[in-house]
Motif scaffolding. Sequence first.
Motif, PDB file in Angstrom:
ATOM      1  N   ARG A  16      -7.720   0.110  -3.289  1.00 30.22           N
ATOM      2  CA  ARG A  16      -8.952  -0.576  -3.688  1.00 30.22           C
ATOM      3  C   ARG A  16      -9.417   0.036  -5.001  1.00 30.22           C
ATOM      4  O   ARG A  16      -9.629   1.234  -5.107  1.00 30.22           O
ATOM      5  CB  ARG A  16     -10.039  -0.429  -2.632  1.00 30.22           C
ATOM      6  CG  ARG A  16     -11.308  -1.161  -3.016  1.00 30.22           C
ATOM      7  CD  ARG A  16     -12.280  -1.211  -1.843  1.00 30.22           C
ATOM      8  NE  ARG A  16     -13.539  -1.770  -2.223  1.00 30.22           N
ATOM      9  CZ  ARG A  16     -13.799  -3.062  -2.345  1.00 30.22           C
ATOM     10  NH1 ARG A  16     -12.858  -3.934  -2.087  1.00 30.22           N
ATOM     11  NH2 ARG A  16     -14.987  -3.488  -2.693  1.00 30.22           N
ATOM     12  N   TRP A  17      -9.551  -0.823  -6.006  1.00 31.30           N
ATOM     13  CA  TRP A  17     -10.053  -0.380  -7.301  1.00 31.30           C
ATOM     14  C   TRP A  17     -11.558  -0.234  -7.161  1.00 31.30           C
ATOM     15  O   TRP A  17     -12.261  -1.216  -6.879  1.00 31.30           O
ATOM     16  CB  TRP A  17      -9.691  -1.387  -8.373  1.00 31.30           C
ATOM     17  CG  TRP A  17      -8.218  -1.645  -8.543  1.00 31.30           C
ATOM     18  CD1 TRP A  17      -7.183  -1.152  -7.792  1.00 31.30           C
ATOM     19  CD2 TRP A  17      -7.619  -2.462  -9.535  1.00 31.30           C
ATOM     20  NE1 TRP A  17      -5.988  -1.611  -8.254  1.00 31.30           N
ATOM     21  CE2 TRP A  17      -6.216  -2.428  -9.321  1.00 31.30           C
ATOM     22  CE3 TRP A  17      -8.122  -3.229 -10.577  1.00 31.30           C
ATOM     23  CZ2 TRP A  17      -5.331  -3.128 -10.124  1.00 31.30           C
ATOM     24  CZ3 TRP A  17      -7.225  -3.922 -11.373  1.00 31.30           C
ATOM     25  CH2 TRP A  17      -5.858  -3.865 -11.150  1.00 31.30           C
ATOM     26  N   PRO A  18     -12.112   0.949  -7.349  1.00 31.42           N
ATOM     27  CA  PRO A  18     -13.518   1.200  -6.999  1.00 31.42           C
ATOM     28  C   PRO A  18     -14.555   0.455  -7.836  1.00 31.42           C
ATOM     29  O   PRO A  18     -15.652   0.201  -7.348  1.00 31.42           O
ATOM     30  CB  PRO A  18     -13.675   2.713  -7.184  1.00 31.42           C
ATOM     31  CG  PRO A  18     -12.580   3.095  -8.116  1.00 31.42           C
ATOM     32  CD  PRO A  18     -11.455   2.153  -7.858  1.00 31.42           C
ATOM     33  N   HIS A  19     -14.240   0.089  -9.044  1.00 29.98           N
ATOM     34  CA  HIS A  19     -15.258  -0.485  -9.922  1.00 29.98           C
ATOM     35  C   HIS A  19     -15.224  -2.010 -10.006  1.00 29.98           C
ATOM     36  O   HIS A  19     -16.172  -2.621 -10.475  1.00 29.98           O
ATOM     37  CB  HIS A  19     -15.147   0.120 -11.321  1.00 29.98           C
ATOM     38  CG  HIS A  19     -15.141   1.613 -11.289  1.00 29.98           C
ATOM     39  ND1 HIS A  19     -16.225   2.364 -10.864  1.00 29.98           N
ATOM     40  CD2 HIS A  19     -14.168   2.510 -11.570  1.00 29.98           C
ATOM     41  CE1 HIS A  19     -15.925   3.636 -10.911  1.00 29.98           C
ATOM     42  NE2 HIS A  19     -14.685   3.762 -11.344  1.00 29.98           N
ATOM     43  N   THR A  20     -14.141  -2.616  -9.571  1.00 32.36           N
ATOM     44  CA  THR A  20     -14.023  -4.075  -9.646  1.00 32.36           C
ATOM     45  C   THR A  20     -13.829  -4.732  -8.295  1.00 32.36           C
ATOM     46  O   THR A  20     -13.827  -5.953  -8.201  1.00 32.36           O
ATOM     47  CB  THR A  20     -12.853  -4.474 -10.564  1.00 32.36           C
ATOM     48  OG1 THR A  20     -11.665  -3.853 -10.081  1.00 32.36           O
ATOM     49  CG2 THR A  20     -13.120  -4.086 -12.008  1.00 32.36           C
ATOM     50  N   GLY A  21     -13.632  -3.943  -7.256  1.00 28.97           N
ATOM     51  CA  GLY A  21     -13.464  -4.494  -5.916  1.00 28.97           C
ATOM     52  C   GLY A  21     -12.127  -5.165  -5.677  1.00 28.97           C
ATOM     53  O   GLY A  21     -11.962  -5.892  -4.702  1.00 28.97           O
ATOM     54  N   ILE A  22     -11.156  -4.929  -6.526  1.00 30.57           N
ATOM     55  CA  ILE A  22      -9.826  -5.514  -6.340  1.00 30.57           C
ATOM     56  C   ILE A  22      -9.051  -4.681  -5.327  1.00 30.57           C
ATOM     57  O   ILE A  22      -9.110  -3.459  -5.340  1.00 30.57           O
ATOM     58  CB  ILE A  22      -9.065  -5.583  -7.680  1.00 30.57           C
ATOM     59  CG1 ILE A  22      -9.734  -6.612  -8.594  1.00 30.57           C
ATOM     60  CG2 ILE A  22      -7.590  -5.908  -7.470  1.00 30.57           C
ATOM     61  CD1 ILE A  22      -9.152  -6.688  -9.990  1.00 30.57           C
ATOM     62  N   GLU A  23      -8.352  -5.373  -4.435  1.00 29.09           N
ATOM     63  CA  GLU A  23      -7.413  -4.733  -3.523  1.00 29.09           C
ATOM     64  C   GLU A  23      -6.021  -5.148  -3.987  1.00 29.09           C
ATOM     65  O   GLU A  23      -5.726  -6.337  -4.090  1.00 29.09           O
ATOM     66  CB  GLU A  23      -7.653  -5.189  -2.095  1.00 29.09           C
ATOM     67  CG  GLU A  23      -8.992  -4.736  -1.546  1.00 29.09           C
ATOM     68  CD  GLU A  23      -9.251  -5.272  -0.159  1.00 29.09           C
ATOM     69  OE1 GLU A  23      -8.304  -5.320   0.660  1.00 29.09           O
ATOM     70  OE2 GLU A  23     -10.390  -5.656   0.089  1.00 29.09           O
ATOM     71  N   ALA A  24      -5.192  -4.157  -4.295  1.00 31.72           N
ATOM     72  CA  ALA A  24      -3.881  -4.431  -4.880  1.00 31.72           C
ATOM     73  C   ALA A  24      -2.860  -3.426  -4.368  1.00 31.72           C
ATOM     74  O   ALA A  24      -3.224  -2.391  -3.806  1.00 31.72           O
ATOM     75  CB  ALA A  24      -3.986  -4.341  -6.406  1.00 31.72           C
ATOM     76  N   PRO A  25      -1.582  -3.714  -4.584  1.00 31.19           N
ATOM     77  CA  PRO A  25      -0.555  -2.766  -4.155  1.00 31.19           C
ATOM     78  C   PRO A  25      -0.659  -1.418  -4.853  1.00 31.19           C
ATOM     79  O   PRO A  25      -0.253  -0.398  -4.312  1.00 31.19           O
ATOM     80  CB  PRO A  25       0.759  -3.459  -4.527  1.00 31.19           C
ATOM     81  CG  PRO A  25       0.410  -4.906  -4.630  1.00 31.19           C
ATOM     82  CD  PRO A  25      -1.018  -4.956  -5.084  1.00 31.19           C
ATOM     83  N   TYR A  26      -1.179  -1.399  -6.063  1.00 31.16           N
ATOM     84  CA  TYR A  26      -1.365  -0.168  -6.830  1.00 31.16           C
ATOM     85  C   TYR A  26      -2.347  -0.473  -7.946  1.00 31.16           C
ATOM     86  O   TYR A  26      -2.730  -1.629  -8.150  1.00 31.16           O
ATOM     87  CB  TYR A  26      -0.042   0.377  -7.401  1.00 31.16           C
ATOM     88  CG  TYR A  26       0.802  -0.656  -8.115  1.00 31.16           C
ATOM     89  CD1 TYR A  26       0.584  -0.961  -9.465  1.00 31.16           C
ATOM     90  CD2 TYR A  26       1.815  -1.335  -7.445  1.00 31.16           C
ATOM     91  CE1 TYR A  26       1.355  -1.924 -10.117  1.00 31.16           C
ATOM     92  CE2 TYR A  26       2.588  -2.286  -8.093  1.00 31.16           C
ATOM     93  CZ  TYR A  26       2.348  -2.572  -9.429  1.00 31.16           C
ATOM     94  OH  TYR A  26       3.105  -3.523 -10.066  1.00 31.16           O
ATOM     95  N   ALA A  27      -2.758   0.557  -8.661  1.00 31.29           N
ATOM     96  CA  ALA A  27      -3.695   0.372  -9.773  1.00 31.29           C
ATOM     97  C   ALA A  27      -2.988   0.615 -11.097  1.00 31.29           C
ATOM     98  O   ALA A  27      -2.190   1.533 -11.223  1.00 31.29           O
ATOM     99  CB  ALA A  27      -4.879   1.332  -9.637  1.00 31.29           C
ATOM    100  N   PHE A  28      -3.271  -0.239 -12.046  1.00 26.85           N
ATOM    101  CA  PHE A  28      -2.837  -0.011 -13.418  1.00 26.85           C
ATOM    102  C   PHE A  28      -3.860   0.865 -14.118  1.00 26.85           C
ATOM    103  O   PHE A  28      -5.021   0.927 -13.711  1.00 26.85           O
ATOM    104  CB  PHE A  28      -2.768  -1.338 -14.195  1.00 26.85           C
ATOM    105  CG  PHE A  28      -1.579  -2.177 -13.880  1.00 26.85           C
ATOM    106  CD1 PHE A  28      -0.353  -1.923 -14.474  1.00 26.85           C
ATOM    107  CD2 PHE A  28      -1.678  -3.246 -13.006  1.00 26.85           C
ATOM    108  CE1 PHE A  28       0.752  -2.713 -14.198  1.00 26.85           C
ATOM    109  CE2 PHE A  28      -0.581  -4.038 -12.722  1.00 26.85           C
ATOM    110  CZ  PHE A  28       0.634  -3.775 -13.320  1.00 26.85           C
ATOM    111  N   THR A  29      -3.447   1.519 -15.166  1.00 35.17           N
ATOM    112  CA  THR A  29      -4.375   2.196 -16.066  1.00 35.17           C
ATOM    113  C   THR A  29      -4.070   1.701 -17.474  1.00 35.17           C
ATOM    114  O   THR A  29      -3.137   0.919 -17.667  1.00 35.17           O
ATOM    115  CB  THR A  29      -4.233   3.735 -15.990  1.00 35.17           C
ATOM    116  OG1 THR A  29      -2.877   4.087 -16.280  1.00 35.17           O
ATOM    117  CG2 THR A  29      -4.642   4.254 -14.627  1.00 35.17           C
TER     118      THR A  29
END
Length: 131
Positions: free
Chosen positions: A10-23
């Motif tokens: 879960r990306w904390p600032h956008t509320g996206i749930e994804a397999p992983y986070a990009f930077t």
Amino acid sequence: MPNVIESRTRWPHTGIEAPYAFTISGFSQVETHRGVAFSAKLVHPDRGVVGLIANEGRGGPTTSSPDDPARFGQRQLETFLQRCLQDGEPMNDPLGMVSLLDEIINEAETEQAVVDMRAAGKFLVRSYMSR
């Protein structure tokens, strides 16, 4: 065949749930008369820099350009998008890719604002509106 449950982040600032986070890295921006032009390198958690995210600041969509389409290109990014949820809803609608790219930038910018505020001994107050 048993159901395989995919690990999600879960990306904390956008509320996206994804397999992983990009930077991102190398973020730069400039004000234009119609908006903000920006570019940033898209960083995959395992593959490193895989492309560029950019917006010309003329009211058009945010776009991505892969460094090596065979390693990680538009097809892989679309597959990733199909596996993403925001506010519990699939993101793969007609504007999904633009939303995803913008949210990668938003996630990184908000994270940097939090880091800056903590370093200054302050805290960030923010609101969150669902999609």
